[in-house]
Design an enzyme around this catalytic site. Sequence first.
Site, PDB file in Angstrom:
ATOM      1  CG  ASP A  38      -0.475  -0.236   2.495  1.00 21.05           C
ATOM      2  OD1 ASP A  38       0.756  -0.302   2.641  1.00 21.05           O
ATOM      3  OD2 ASP A  38      -1.274  -0.346   3.445  1.00 21.05           O
TER       4      ASP A  38
HETATM    5  C1  LAN Z   1       2.966  -1.565  10.425  1.00 19.20           C
HETATM    6  C2  LAN Z   1       3.141  -0.167  10.029  1.00 19.20           C
HETATM    7  C3  LAN Z   1       2.635   0.189   8.665  1.00 19.20           C
HETATM    8  C4  LAN Z   1       1.444  -0.658   8.264  1.00 19.20           C
HETATM    9  C5  LAN Z   1       0.606  -0.094   7.097  1.00 19.20           C
HETATM   10  C6  LAN Z   1       1.437   0.267   5.867  1.00 19.20           C
HETATM   11  C7  LAN Z   1      -0.096   1.179   7.552  1.00 19.20           C
HETATM   12  C8  LAN Z   1      -0.469  -1.096   6.732  1.00 19.20           C
HETATM   13  O1  LAN Z   1      -1.349  -0.575   5.782  1.00 19.20           O
HETATM   14  C9  LAN Z   1       0.116  -2.441   6.396  1.00 19.20           C
HETATM   15  C10 LAN Z   1       0.876  -3.010   7.594  1.00 19.20           C
HETATM   16  C11 LAN Z   1       1.982  -2.085   8.132  1.00 19.20           C
HETATM   17  C12 LAN Z   1       3.163  -2.221   7.207  1.00 19.20           C
HETATM   18  C13 LAN Z   1       2.446  -2.491   9.520  1.00 19.20           C
HETATM   19  C14 LAN Z   1       2.464  -3.930   9.893  1.00 19.20           C
HETATM   20  C15 LAN Z   1       2.762  -4.265  11.371  1.00 19.20           C
HETATM   21  C16 LAN Z   1       3.808  -3.344  11.984  1.00 19.20           C
HETATM   22  C17 LAN Z   1       5.068  -3.474  11.192  1.00 19.20           C
HETATM   23  C18 LAN Z   1       3.229  -1.928  11.875  1.00 19.20           C
HETATM   24  C19 LAN Z   1       1.898  -1.729  12.575  1.00 19.20           C
HETATM   25  C20 LAN Z   1       4.262  -1.144  12.663  1.00 19.20           C
HETATM   26  C21 LAN Z   1       4.650  -2.088  13.844  1.00 19.20           C
HETATM   27  C22 LAN Z   1       4.140  -3.491  13.491  1.00 19.20           C
HETATM   28  C23 LAN Z   1       5.172  -4.585  13.895  1.00 19.20           C
HETATM   29  C24 LAN Z   1       4.631  -5.946  13.539  1.00 19.20           C
HETATM   30  C25 LAN Z   1       5.480  -4.508  15.388  1.00 19.20           C
HETATM   31  C26 LAN Z   1       6.290  -5.648  15.947  1.00 19.20           C
HETATM   32  C27 LAN Z   1       5.422  -6.740  16.450  1.00 19.20           C
HETATM   33  C28 LAN Z   1       5.268  -7.973  15.899  1.00 19.20           C
HETATM   34  C29 LAN Z   1       4.077  -8.778  16.242  1.00 19.20           C
HETATM   35  C30 LAN Z   1       6.254  -8.610  14.971  1.00 19.20           C
END
Ligand code: LAN
Length: 644
Positions: free
Chosen positions: A388
């Site tokens: 995205d």
């Molecule tokens: C994020 C941040 C960005 C987010 C968007 C782009 C907004 C979304 O549309 C797709 C998923 C994504 C990339 C995303 C996935 C999960 C993340 C990376 C996070 C919410 C930021 C932190 C989180 C991460 C998994 C935290 C660590 C914990 C785990 C369970 C591995």
Amino acid sequence: MNVPSADISHLERAADYLRVHQLDTGALPGDYSGPMFLLPMYVGTLYATGEMPDEAQQADMVKYIRGAQNPDGGFGLGEENPSCVFTSVLNYVTMRLLGVERHDEDLQRCRKWFMDRGGALASASWGKFFLAIMNLYDYRGLHPVPPELWLLPYEAPLHPGRMWCHARMVYLPMSWMYGARAQVPLDGLLSAIREEIHPIAYSRIDWKAARDTVAPEDAYTPLSMPMKVANKALHAYERSPLKPMRPKALEECLRQIRYEDEITNYVCIGPVNKPYNTLVWHFAEPGGERVRKHLERMPDYLWSDRRGTRVNGYNNSQLWDTAFAIQALKAAKDKRGLQVDDLIEKAHDYLDHSQIPEDPPDAEAHYRCPSKGGWPFSNLEHGWPITDCTSEGLKCALLLQDEVKNPIDLERLKPAVDLLLYWQNENGGWASYERTRGPAWLEKFNPSDIFHEIMIDYPYTECSSAVLQGLAAWREVSPGDPRVDKAIERGKDFILSKQEADGSWFGSWGVCYTYGTWFGVWGLLAAGMDPSAPQIQKAADFVESIQLADGGWGETIDSCAQKRSIPTDEGQAVMTSWALLTLVKAGRKDSEAVKRGVTFLRERQLDNGTWPEEHIAGVFNKTCSITYDNYRRVFPVWALALAE
Ligand code: LAN
């Protein structure tokens, strides 16, 4: 251009705020913190490496932790979540490492909360693992995290290369540390903490029994039967003195870790593998070059403001925030005549400089996809492209073709389109970073206890909608590509398949149905559906049905775990904006609901042009809240531009 004469001073104030805060790079900085296990991992890592921050920063971290403590004394998984043992124990330990005395009142309240639930022995597995590294828990009390998985043939469904990249990159350093039984040496402070976080004397703990104790507050995803069976087998393997593959497996883990470090310039994909990879090198090559390089990039993850210093959920959210700002400002310019050329020009610079120019070298051996043409969530140094984010980047680049001095050449956008096409799944939807690589039953092997749906990269409504919008915008400038036409059709069917009976869409990355439904509706419209289509009208009916008495919209984070829209007591500017964006595009601009929503937003605006801090609007893995600080500065502008 349609420039009404109506007063736009509220939009001007909002733009002024952005103007003052825009960085020289063109990006918008913003708080992206919220998950309560990140600062503990950060501080623990610095403690382990003997590189604790200076006193002022330590005090500022303590300030943040105190402010995030729940009234019951515990800490939530995220700032807005109810207390759980995992983060309560970790924040207790962190405060102690940061020099707070055990008799401190807040610490006592915290300790009481987690001791009443069984102490650290009742934490979700992620907490136990971190405590084991810190020598506050025994490795015998953990279920194995076998590094040998990395040696499986890729055809094996359990190969880590098939996992969601975030889970994969977290379990990678975990496997190495588990395999090496890495632990920081015990010192006086750690010995004291050992006796403070456990319900009985450390030497008397039954570690085997502790493996499966998890407080109900920490057991959102209880271990499945197959996982339990697998754990039994893995323990038998761990007991055998002969583990011929272990050295090779550890070597393979190090090889993968090295690649991730170097390719991300030591930023790493996220806030968990960053400290974990640092620790791995601290144990593998103490005092070495890699540890130094890692430590230098640790502060990239910090965020400080009047609430104190904490760790962001990513190195930053700048591309994502900037892309939405561009779209909001452009809408305000086109529809309302807002003068923001300067802001847009600079934001475009950021976009221009953060597109990924090359594929990663030797991608397949490291389970990476092509990247060329993609956009990341944060910045180029991080460099993992996301479906995205790539599409929001593409949309913005196309939107600004006739707007900025040096628009991004269409030739440079072709690889972005190719990437989006490459990423489409068989069911027509798009996942977050990669195509879905493993079967859904892998979720049965989710060992985290506390996170939901982390094992594979699932196709999401939001990601799919964003990509459809990008492809549709591309089709406008470059029609006649049957690959694009087909992808859009299939994507549309995927989004339709995700619509709930009440007309809404569940949101996976924002709270919750207002977010999902905004994407659902905009995706279908981009795919060519008419606003009068029954699916879109049903979605609009749903949105109207959850409008609050004050004219705004608002949902709590519990909506995500419980999968039903649960109202907040007051409207929230960000969720109200999502609802308005949906209704306007569904053809309801002149409705009473939209008028009340607009009044709500206008009345809520602060003198400085932004909107108040309110309930957290971001979420991941169903359970953890995360702050998207810029949302309250950007989405109301977009909504007001279109709805007024
Ligand atoms: C994020 C941040 C960005 C987010 C968007 C782009 C907004 C979304 O549309 C797709 C998923 C994504 C990339 C995303 C996935 C999960 C993340 C990376 C996070 C919410 C930021 C932190 C989180 C991460 C998994 C935290 C660590 C914990 C785990 C369970 C591995």
